[in-house]
Design a protein around this motif. Structure first.
Motif, PDB file in Angstrom:
ATOM      1  N   ARG A  12       0.828  -1.197   0.000  1.00  0.00           N
ATOM      2  CA  ARG A  12       0.000   0.000   0.000  1.00  0.00           C
ATOM      3  C   ARG A  12       0.867   1.254   0.000  1.00  0.00           C
ATOM      4  O   ARG A  12       0.543   2.234  -0.665  1.00  0.00           O
ATOM      5  CB  ARG A  12      -0.934   0.016   1.203  1.00  0.00           C
ATOM      6  CG  ARG A  12      -1.801   1.278   1.244  1.00  0.00           C
ATOM      7  CD  ARG A  12      -2.820   1.261   2.340  1.00  0.00           C
ATOM      8  NE  ARG A  12      -3.847   0.251   2.107  1.00  0.00           N
ATOM      9  CZ  ARG A  12      -4.996   0.182   2.796  1.00  0.00           C
ATOM     10  NH1 ARG A  12      -5.251   1.063   3.739  1.00  0.00           N
ATOM     11  NH2 ARG A  12      -5.871  -0.769   2.540  1.00  0.00           N
ATOM     12  N   ILE A  33      -7.592   3.419  -3.708  1.00  0.00           N
ATOM     13  CA  ILE A  33      -7.318   2.526  -2.579  1.00  0.00           C
ATOM     14  C   ILE A  33      -8.563   1.713  -2.229  1.00  0.00           C
ATOM     15  O   ILE A  33      -8.479   0.512  -1.924  1.00  0.00           O
ATOM     16  CB  ILE A  33      -6.846   3.339  -1.355  1.00  0.00           C
ATOM     17  CG1 ILE A  33      -5.441   3.896  -1.592  1.00  0.00           C
ATOM     18  CG2 ILE A  33      -6.871   2.485  -0.087  1.00  0.00           C
ATOM     19  CD1 ILE A  33      -4.351   2.843  -1.655  1.00  0.00           C
ATOM     20  N   ARG A  37      -8.882  -2.315  -2.019  1.00  0.00           N
ATOM     21  CA  ARG A  37      -9.329  -2.909  -0.758  1.00  0.00           C
ATOM     22  C   ARG A  37     -10.506  -3.861  -0.989  1.00  0.00           C
ATOM     23  O   ARG A  37     -10.607  -4.921  -0.361  1.00  0.00           O
ATOM     24  CB  ARG A  37      -9.722  -1.809   0.221  1.00  0.00           C
ATOM     25  CG  ARG A  37      -9.927  -2.302   1.651  1.00  0.00           C
ATOM     26  CD  ARG A  37     -10.450  -1.206   2.568  1.00  0.00           C
ATOM     27  NE  ARG A  37      -9.483  -0.120   2.645  1.00  0.00           N
ATOM     28  CZ  ARG A  37      -9.764   1.143   2.381  1.00  0.00           C
ATOM     29  NH1 ARG A  37     -10.963   1.491   1.961  1.00  0.00           N
ATOM     30  NH2 ARG A  37      -8.848   2.076   2.510  1.00  0.00           N
TER      31      ARG A  37
END
Length: 291
Positions: A12, A33, A37
């Motif tokens: 990440r 993101i 996820r």
């Protein structure tokens, strides 16, 4: 980006660095993101272990669980960045295809409804900020980013710095809008809210600008107070600006420039909602004798 209390994984961190290198907007970073996820939650393992078949099944999962076309495409865009830029394995996205978005017409207020909405704003700051959104056709993000120095009363323009697409442009400034801005400046200055060279529409603290969320709340409150039952937000005022100009016979290419649209076809959608133009058309049935 909102800082997390959990330690970041090296993967990440690398993706965040890749986005920061390209100066992506915070909201774009959050969306990317979020997409990665979602994939990790679906796989129940690290997203960098995904195969072509995993990704294909993930898209099917998004469709079957009712993800909207907008959400689905946003997720795919984030994954494309992750696999192409961060991992250097764009071939894994070979079977991931964006879906076609349904074309919808924007909600547009009549001139009378706009007048009622602006008059119903709770305070003068909100009233003037919404007047700018309608009178200059600005996006919510552009309204809240304006500074006092962006108002040019000599050239009758508003300077929009780094609007959509990271482009500067000039927006129109009408005499009525300038008068409203001056009224707000005098009041805000007397109250100590307007700092020299500061935000044109400061938030609770003069050092911070009014947020997009606060501006949209102001629109919703004004619409409710004015008895307007259409689904409106700040962008509705921008749509209304373009539509009303088109109905007044302003050249669509001029409207394109005022809106900061890259393509004329983006602006042409307002021809579908300019009802005054439709009423002027004489239908083929009209010249016929009564039945």
């Amino acid at each position: 980006m909102i800082p997390s209390t959990q330690p970041l994984s090296p993967l990440r961190r690398r993706m965040l660095d890749d986005m920061r290198m390209r100066k992506l907007e915070p909201r774009t970073q959050e969306a990317y993101i979020r997409g990665v996820r979602k994939l990790a939650a679906y796989l129940k393992r690290s997203p960098d272990t995904a195969t072509v078949e995993d990704l294909r099944n993930f898209q099917l999962h998004l469709v079957d669980t009712g993800s909207s076309p907008v959400t689905l495409n946003a997720t795919l865009t984030g994954l494309k960045f992750f696999f192409d830029i961060t991992l250097g394995r764009i071939e894994l996205m070979a079977k991931m295809q964006p879906v076609k978005l349904p074309r919808t017409l924007p909600v547009v207020l009549s001139c009378e409804e706009v007048s009622r909405l602006l008059a119903a704003a709770r305070n003068i700051k909100h009233q003037v900020a919404l007047s700018v959104a309608y009178g200059a056709g600005l996006r919510a993000s552009e309204v809240v980013s304006l500074k006092v120095t962006d108002v040019d009363s000599q050239r009758m323009t508003l300077r929009v710095e780094q609007g959509k697409g990271a482009k500067d442009r000039y927006a129109m400034l009408s005499p009525v809008l300038l008068q409203r801005l001056r009224t707000w400046w005098r009041l805000g200055h007397a109250q100590g809210k307007m700092l020299p060279g500061g935000w044109l529409f400061p938030g609770m603290a003069p050092m911070d600008p009014l947020s997009i969320r606060q501006l949209n709340r102001a629109v919703h409150a004004a619409a409710e107070a004015a008895g307007i039952h259409k689904r409106v937000n700040t962008h509705t005022l921008r749509h209304s600006f373009a539509t009303h100009l088109l109905e007044r016979k302003v050249d669509i290419r001029v409207i394109q420039v005022l809106l900061g649209h890259k393509k004329l076809e983006t602006t042409s959608i307002y021809a579908h909602v300019a009802t005054d133009l439709l009423r002027e058309v004489i239908g083929p049935l009209e010249p016929m004798p009564p039945a």
